[in-house]
Design a protein around this motif. Structure first.
Motif, PDB file in Angstrom:
ATOM      1  N   GLY A   8      15.796 -39.720 -22.179  1.00  0.00           N
ATOM      2  CA  GLY A   8      16.523 -38.760 -22.309  1.00  0.00           C
ATOM      3  C   GLY A   8      17.196 -38.349 -23.686  1.00  0.00           C
ATOM      4  O   GLY A   8      17.444 -37.557 -24.097  1.00  0.00           O
ATOM      5  N   LEU A   9      17.667 -39.602 -24.108  1.00  0.00           N
ATOM      6  CA  LEU A   9      18.299 -39.712 -25.506  1.00  0.00           C
ATOM      7  C   LEU A   9      17.109 -39.259 -26.674  1.00  0.00           C
ATOM      8  O   LEU A   9      17.416 -38.703 -27.484  1.00  0.00           O
ATOM      9  N   ARG A  10      15.784 -39.795 -26.251  1.00  0.00           N
ATOM     10  CA  ARG A  10      14.976 -39.291 -27.204  1.00  0.00           C
ATOM     11  C   ARG A  10      14.729 -37.931 -27.210  1.00  0.00           C
ATOM     12  O   ARG A  10      14.282 -37.074 -28.502  1.00  0.00           O
ATOM     13  N   TRP A  11      14.535 -37.357 -26.011  1.00  0.00           N
ATOM     14  CA  TRP A  11      14.532 -35.893 -25.953  1.00  0.00           C
ATOM     15  C   TRP A  11      15.547 -35.128 -26.658  1.00  0.00           C
ATOM     16  O   TRP A  11      15.164 -34.104 -27.334  1.00  0.00           O
ATOM     17  N   LEU A  12      16.849 -35.539 -26.639  1.00  0.00           N
ATOM     18  CA  LEU A  12      17.798 -35.120 -27.327  1.00  0.00           C
ATOM     19  C   LEU A  12      17.784 -35.048 -28.542  1.00  0.00           C
ATOM     20  O   LEU A  12      18.016 -33.965 -29.502  1.00  0.00           O
ATOM     21  N   GLY A  56      23.136 -38.565 -30.208  1.00  0.00           N
ATOM     22  CA  GLY A  56      22.102 -38.950 -29.552  1.00  0.00           C
ATOM     23  C   GLY A  56      21.378 -40.395 -30.284  1.00  0.00           C
ATOM     24  O   GLY A  56      21.075 -41.319 -29.693  1.00  0.00           O
ATOM     25  N   SER A  57      21.371 -40.390 -31.724  1.00  0.00           N
ATOM     26  CA  SER A  57      20.870 -41.569 -32.334  1.00  0.00           C
ATOM     27  C   SER A  57      21.781 -42.886 -32.013  1.00  0.00           C
ATOM     28  O   SER A  57      21.316 -43.999 -31.876  1.00  0.00           O
ATOM     29  N   LEU A  58      22.947 -42.516 -32.111  1.00  0.00           N
ATOM     30  CA  LEU A  58      24.118 -43.778 -31.883  1.00  0.00           C
ATOM     31  C   LEU A  58      23.853 -44.345 -30.423  1.00  0.00           C
ATOM     32  O   LEU A  58      23.799 -45.443 -30.130  1.00  0.00           O
ATOM     33  N   ALA A  59      23.880 -43.293 -29.389  1.00  0.00           N
ATOM     34  CA  ALA A  59      23.553 -43.637 -28.095  1.00  0.00           C
ATOM     35  C   ALA A  59      22.422 -44.423 -27.755  1.00  0.00           C
ATOM     36  O   ALA A  59      21.967 -45.174 -27.101  1.00  0.00           O
ATOM     37  N   GLN A  64      18.394 -48.528 -26.472  1.00  0.00           N
ATOM     38  CA  GLN A  64      17.455 -49.586 -26.953  1.00  0.00           C
ATOM     39  C   GLN A  64      17.729 -51.101 -26.885  1.00  0.00           C
ATOM     40  O   GLN A  64      17.001 -51.715 -26.689  1.00  0.00           O
ATOM     41  N   THR A  65      19.035 -51.210 -27.339  1.00  0.00           N
ATOM     42  CA  THR A  65      19.485 -52.768 -27.605  1.00  0.00           C
ATOM     43  C   THR A  65      19.478 -53.256 -26.341  1.00  0.00           C
ATOM     44  O   THR A  65      19.285 -54.359 -26.048  1.00  0.00           O
ATOM     45  N   ALA A  93      16.348 -47.265 -38.819  1.00  0.00           N
ATOM     46  CA  ALA A  93      15.809 -45.832 -38.598  1.00  0.00           C
ATOM     47  C   ALA A  93      16.710 -45.019 -37.942  1.00  0.00           C
ATOM     48  O   ALA A  93      16.903 -43.791 -38.267  1.00  0.00           O
ATOM     49  N   MET A  94      17.072 -45.494 -36.720  1.00  0.00           N
ATOM     50  CA  MET A  94      18.332 -44.725 -35.953  1.00  0.00           C
ATOM     51  C   MET A  94      19.489 -44.662 -36.796  1.00  0.00           C
ATOM     52  O   MET A  94      20.142 -43.501 -36.675  1.00  0.00           O
ATOM     53  N   VAL A  95      20.118 -45.528 -37.402  1.00  0.00           N
ATOM     54  CA  VAL A  95      21.208 -45.447 -38.374  1.00  0.00           C
ATOM     55  C   VAL A  95      20.613 -44.350 -39.261  1.00  0.00           C
ATOM     56  O   VAL A  95      21.689 -43.457 -39.657  1.00  0.00           O
ATOM     57  N   ALA A  96      19.834 -44.715 -40.036  1.00  0.00           N
ATOM     58  CA  ALA A  96      19.501 -43.628 -41.149  1.00  0.00           C
ATOM     59  C   ALA A  96      19.453 -42.097 -40.617  1.00  0.00           C
ATOM     60  O   ALA A  96      20.025 -41.367 -41.306  1.00  0.00           O
ATOM     61  N   ARG A  97      19.051 -41.949 -39.345  1.00  0.00           N
ATOM     62  CA  ARG A  97      18.842 -40.742 -38.708  1.00  0.00           C
ATOM     63  C   ARG A  97      20.284 -40.098 -38.626  1.00  0.00           C
ATOM     64  O   ARG A  97      20.605 -38.914 -38.863  1.00  0.00           O
ATOM     65  N   ALA A  98      21.184 -41.008 -37.910  1.00  0.00           N
ATOM     66  CA  ALA A  98      22.477 -40.533 -37.719  1.00  0.00           C
ATOM     67  C   ALA A  98      23.113 -40.324 -39.044  1.00  0.00           C
ATOM     68  O   ALA A  98      23.988 -39.291 -39.049  1.00  0.00           O
TER      69      ALA A  98
END
Length: 304
Positions: A8-12, A56-59, A64-65, A93-98
Motif C-alpha cells: 500500500g505504501l509503495r502504491w501511494l 509514504g517514504s518515511l512510513a 520495510q525495516t 533511496a527512501m530518505v533521498a526520496r523524502a
C-alpha cells in the motif's frame, strides 16, 4: 500484515511521484502564454502529491525495516532504522526520496505558481521517480549488466511518471473545465500527444530491457506459472489497453474536437467523449501502479 502495508505504501509513493513529475511538466509544455485555463488546482494538487511522497517514504522505510527485523517494535528502534538508512541502498533511496519531495514542498511555499516553480517541481519529480530503481529489483542485479539494468529501471520509472502524471493533470483539467477553457484544453491535448509518444517509446524500450534481466528469454514460455509472471502479463494487458485509449484520443477524438472548435460548434459532446476516455485511462494507470507495487515484493523468475 506488514507485507500488505509495504504494498500500500509503495502504491501511494508511486502515485505521488507520478503527479509530482508529470503534472508540472504538463503545465510547462501545455500552457506557455496568457491564454491558459484556470490552474488554481495545480498548487494544492502538487502539495498533496509531495506530502504523500514524504509521508509514504518515511512510513515505507519503517515498514520495510519491520519486514526485515521481524516486528514493528524492533523496526522503531534507532539502531534498526540507522542500519537501514546508512547500510542499505533501499533505505538511502527512501530518505533521498523524502528529502527531494520535502524540498518540493518548500519550493511550493516559497515560489509563486509559474515556470520557475514547475521546473523546480519537475526536477524534484525526476529524482523521486528515479529513486524507485534503487528500491526495486534492479538494485539487486549484479555483474556486468547491473548498471544497464539500473539505468533501464530509472528510465522506465521516469517515463511512466511523465505519462501518468500528465494524465492525472488532464483529468483534473477536464473535470474543472469551463467554456473559456476549451481552446486551451485542445492545445494541451495536442502538446501531450508528442510527450506521450516519447514516454510510451521509452517505456517500451526500458521495459524490454527490464524484462530481459527479470525474466530472460529462456523463461518466457513459463511466464504464467508464477505469480510474478501472471502479474507481468496483467501489466502488459493494462498497458496495451491504455495505449488503445491513448491512440483513440490522439488520432480520433482530439482532431474531432479541433474541427468542432474551428467550426464554431458546441464542443460539449466531443469534450464529454474525451473526458470519459481520459478518466478511464487514468483509472487503468492507477490499477497498473497497484500491480507494479505488488510485483515489487515478489521474487522475479530470474532469481528462481
Amino acid at each position: 500484515m506488514l507485507e500488505v502495508a509495504v504494498i500500500g505504501l509503495r502504491w501511494l509513493q508511486y502515485s505521488g511521484a507520478v503527479v509530482l513529475l508529470g503534472a508540472p511538466l504538463f503545465l510547462l509544455y501545455s500552457f506557455r502564454d496568457s491564454n491558459s485555463p484556470n490552474l488554481v488546482w495545480a498548487r494544492p494538487t502538487l502539495i498533496v502529491a509531495a506530502s504523500v511522497v514524504v509521508l509514504g517514504s518515511l512510513a515505507g522505510l519503517v515498514a520495510q525495516t519491520a519486514v526485515m527485523a521481524g516486528s514493528l517494535s524492533e523496526a522503531l528502534k534507532p539502531a534498526s532504522l540507522s542500519f537501514m538508512v546508512t547500510g542499505m541502498a533501499l533505505g538511502m533511496a527512501m530518505v533521498a526520496r523524502a528529502v527531494a519531495a520535502g524540498l518540493a514542498l518548500v519550493a511550493m511555499v516559497s515560489l509563486k505558481p509559474g515556470r520557475a516553480l514547475w521546473i523546480g517541481l519537475a526536477t524534484a519529480g525526476v529524482i523521486v521517480s528515479a529513486s524507485f530503481a534503487w528500491t526495486g529489483h534492479a538494485a539487486g542485479t549484479e555483474g556486468p549488466g547491473a548498471l544497464l539494468h539500473l539505468t533501464a529501471a530509472m528510465i522506465h520509472a521516469v517515463s511512466a511518471a511523465l505519462w501518468l502524471g500528465a494524465l492525472a493533470a488532464l483529468t483534473i483539467l477536464m473535470l474543472r473545465r469551463t467554456t473559456t477553457d476549451d481552446p486551451a484544453i485542445h492545445r494541451s491535448l495536442r502538446g501531450f500527444a508528442g510527450w506521450g509518444t516519447l514516454a510510451v517509446a521509452l517505456l517500451v524500450l526500458s521495459g524490454l530491457g527490464n524484462s530481459w534481466f527479470m525474466v530472460g528469454p529462456a523463461r518466457v514460455t513459463g511466464l504464467g506459472t508464477s505469480l510474478y509472471g501472471q502479474l507481468l502479463i496483467a501489466k502488459f494487458a493494462l498497458f496495451a489497453l491504455m495505449l488503445a485509449i491513448a491512440a483513440s484520443n490522439r488520432f480520433r477524438l482530439t482532431p474531432a474536437l479541433g474541427a468542432v472548435l474551428r467550426g464554431g460548434e458546441d464542443p460539449r459532446q466531443a469534450l464529454r467523449r474525451l473526458r470519459l476516455n481520459i478518466i478511464a485511462e487514468t483509472v487503468i494507470g492507477a490499477v497498473l501502479l497497484a500491480v507494479v507495487a505488488v510485483m515489487g515484493t515478489l521474487a522475479p523468475p530470474s532469481s528462481m
